[in-house]
Design a protein around this motif. Sequence first.
Motif, PDB file in Angstrom:
ATOM      1  N   ILE A  18      -5.341  -9.036   8.154  1.00 46.40           N
ATOM      2  CA  ILE A  18      -4.763  -7.699   7.991  1.00 46.40           C
ATOM      3  C   ILE A  18      -5.919  -6.778   7.617  1.00 46.40           C
ATOM      4  N   PRO A  19      -6.380  -5.962   8.572  1.00 49.08           N
ATOM      5  CA  PRO A  19      -7.598  -5.194   8.330  1.00 49.08           C
ATOM      6  C   PRO A  19      -7.410  -4.075   7.321  1.00 49.08           C
ATOM      7  N   ILE A  20      -8.544  -3.532   6.912  1.00 52.11           N
ATOM      8  CA  ILE A  20      -8.594  -2.397   5.990  1.00 52.11           C
ATOM      9  C   ILE A  20      -7.662  -1.285   6.453  1.00 52.11           C
ATOM     10  N   GLY A  21      -6.951  -0.713   5.513  1.00 56.04           N
ATOM     11  CA  GLY A  21      -6.180   0.486   5.796  1.00 56.04           C
ATOM     12  C   GLY A  21      -4.782   0.239   6.332  1.00 56.04           C
ATOM     13  N   ARG A  22      -4.440  -1.007   6.632  1.00 60.05           N
ATOM     14  CA  ARG A  22      -3.089  -1.304   7.112  1.00 60.05           C
ATOM     15  C   ARG A  22      -2.228  -1.727   5.930  1.00 60.05           C
ATOM     16  N   GLY A  23      -1.114  -1.083   5.754  1.00 64.29           N
ATOM     17  CA  GLY A  23      -0.206  -1.476   4.679  1.00 64.29           C
ATOM     18  C   GLY A  23      -0.457  -0.679   3.414  1.00 64.29           C
ATOM     19  N   ALA A  24       0.594  -0.501   2.651  1.00 67.77           N
ATOM     20  CA  ALA A  24       0.534   0.367   1.480  1.00 67.77           C
ATOM     21  C   ALA A  24      -0.239  -0.249   0.325  1.00 67.77           C
ATOM     22  N   ASN A  25      -0.349  -1.558   0.273  1.00 68.32           N
ATOM     23  CA  ASN A  25      -0.956  -2.201  -0.893  1.00 68.32           C
ATOM     24  C   ASN A  25      -2.358  -2.724  -0.618  1.00 68.32           C
ATOM     25  N   ASN A  26      -3.061  -2.113   0.328  1.00 64.98           N
ATOM     26  CA  ASN A  26      -4.409  -2.563   0.654  1.00 64.98           C
ATOM     27  C   ASN A  26      -5.483  -1.763  -0.069  1.00 64.98           C
ATOM     28  N   TRP A  27      -5.138  -1.231  -1.212  1.00 58.81           N
ATOM     29  CA  TRP A  27      -6.063  -0.431  -1.991  1.00 58.81           C
ATOM     30  C   TRP A  27      -6.011  -0.866  -3.448  1.00 58.81           C
ATOM     31  N   ILE A  28      -7.149  -0.765  -4.144  1.00 56.23           N
ATOM     32  CA  ILE A  28      -7.197  -0.952  -5.588  1.00 56.23           C
ATOM     33  C   ILE A  28      -7.821   0.297  -6.182  1.00 56.23           C
ATOM     34  N   LYS A  29      -7.164   0.833  -7.200  1.00 54.07           N
ATOM     35  CA  LYS A  29      -7.693   2.008  -7.881  1.00 54.07           C
ATOM     36  C   LYS A  29      -8.604   1.523  -9.002  1.00 54.07           C
ATOM     37  N   VAL A  30      -9.915   1.765  -8.886  1.00 51.54           N
ATOM     38  CA  VAL A  30     -10.842   1.267  -9.904  1.00 51.54           C
ATOM     39  C   VAL A  30     -11.063   2.271 -11.021  1.00 51.54           C
ATOM     40  N   ASP A  31     -10.875   3.550 -10.747  1.00 57.53           N
ATOM     41  CA  ASP A  31     -10.799   4.551 -11.799  1.00 57.53           C
ATOM     42  C   ASP A  31     -10.100   5.780 -11.227  1.00 57.53           C
ATOM     43  N   LEU A  32     -10.158   6.884 -11.940  1.00 53.45           N
ATOM     44  CA  LEU A  32      -9.341   8.050 -11.589  1.00 53.45           C
ATOM     45  C   LEU A  32      -9.536   8.503 -10.139  1.00 53.45           C
ATOM     46  N   PHE A  33     -10.794   8.490  -9.655  1.00 49.92           N
ATOM     47  CA  PHE A  33     -11.063   9.047  -8.327  1.00 49.92           C
ATOM     48  C   PHE A  33     -11.572   8.010  -7.321  1.00 49.92           C
ATOM     49  N   ALA A  34     -11.627   6.754  -7.724  1.00 48.31           N
ATOM     50  CA  ALA A  34     -12.232   5.751  -6.851  1.00 48.31           C
ATOM     51  C   ALA A  34     -11.211   4.715  -6.408  1.00 48.31           C
ATOM     52  N   LEU A  35     -11.013   4.644  -5.107  1.00 46.65           N
ATOM     53  CA  LEU A  35     -10.171   3.607  -4.507  1.00 46.65           C
ATOM     54  C   LEU A  35     -11.075   2.676  -3.704  1.00 46.65           C
ATOM     55  N   ILE A  36     -10.788   1.388  -3.763  1.00 43.37           N
ATOM     56  CA  ILE A  36     -11.498   0.464  -2.890  1.00 43.37           C
ATOM     57  C   ILE A  36     -10.498  -0.197  -1.955  1.00 43.37           C
ATOM     58  N   LYS A  37     -11.002  -0.536  -0.771  1.00 43.28           N
ATOM     59  CA  LYS A  37     -10.136  -1.042   0.295  1.00 43.28           C
ATOM     60  C   LYS A  37     -10.230  -2.553   0.383  1.00 43.28           C
ATOM     61  N   LEU A  38      -9.128  -3.169   0.776  1.00 44.05           N
ATOM     62  CA  LEU A  38      -9.071  -4.623   0.873  1.00 44.05           C
ATOM     63  C   LEU A  38      -8.743  -5.062   2.293  1.00 44.05           C
ATOM     64  N   THR A  39      -9.308  -6.190   2.689  1.00 47.08           N
ATOM     65  CA  THR A  39      -8.879  -6.885   3.896  1.00 47.08           C
ATOM     66  C   THR A  39      -8.257  -8.209   3.466  1.00 47.08           C
ATOM     67  N   ARG A  40      -7.112  -8.555   4.062  1.00 43.98           N
ATOM     68  CA  ARG A  40      -6.415  -9.777   3.683  1.00 43.98           C
ATOM     69  C   ARG A  40      -6.463 -10.796   4.805  1.00 43.98           C
ATOM     70  N   TYR A  41      -6.560 -12.057   4.392  1.00 45.08           N
ATOM     71  CA  TYR A  41      -6.528 -13.196   5.311  1.00 45.08           C
ATOM     72  C   TYR A  41      -5.356 -14.061   4.873  1.00 45.08           C
ATOM     73  N   ILE A  42      -4.381 -14.219   5.751  1.00 43.02           N
ATOM     74  CA  ILE A  42      -3.150 -14.921   5.389  1.00 43.02           C
ATOM     75  C   ILE A  42      -2.951 -16.107   6.325  1.00 43.02           C
ATOM     76  N   CYS A  43      -2.674 -17.263   5.749  1.00 45.44           N
ATOM     77  CA  CYS A  43      -2.381 -18.453   6.538  1.00 45.44           C
ATOM     78  C   CYS A  43      -0.938 -18.376   7.034  1.00 45.44           C
ATOM     79  N   ALA A  44      -0.772 -18.476   8.354  1.00 39.30           N
ATOM     80  CA  ALA A  44       0.567 -18.380   8.948  1.00 39.30           C
ATOM     81  C   ALA A  44       1.330 -19.701   8.850  1.00 39.30           C
TER      82      ALA A  44
END
Length: 69
Positions: A18-44
């Motif tokens: 699941i690449p960066i930017g897809r889905g509502a929960n692919n972000w982590i807020k590290v402080d007030l103005f900084a978001l970091i993006k996540l890529t997920r790898y899921i076993c089907a």
Amino acid sequence: MRATGICPKCSSKEIVVIPIGRGANNWIKVDLFALIKLTRYICASCGYMEQYVEGEKSFSKLRRKIENV
Ligand SMILES: [Zn+2]
């Protein structure tokens, strides 16, 4: 899992990325103005999931967080 394409729990090769930017929960807020993006790898096969921070901008934000502690 990211490097091998094989699930470490059940050895399946059915890995969904699941690449960066897809889905509502692919972000982590590290402080007030900084978001970091996540890529997920899921076993089907078993549902095991790994997630990784991706991109140099995201790593820079994490390093800044360390420096500010
Ligand atoms: Zn699995």
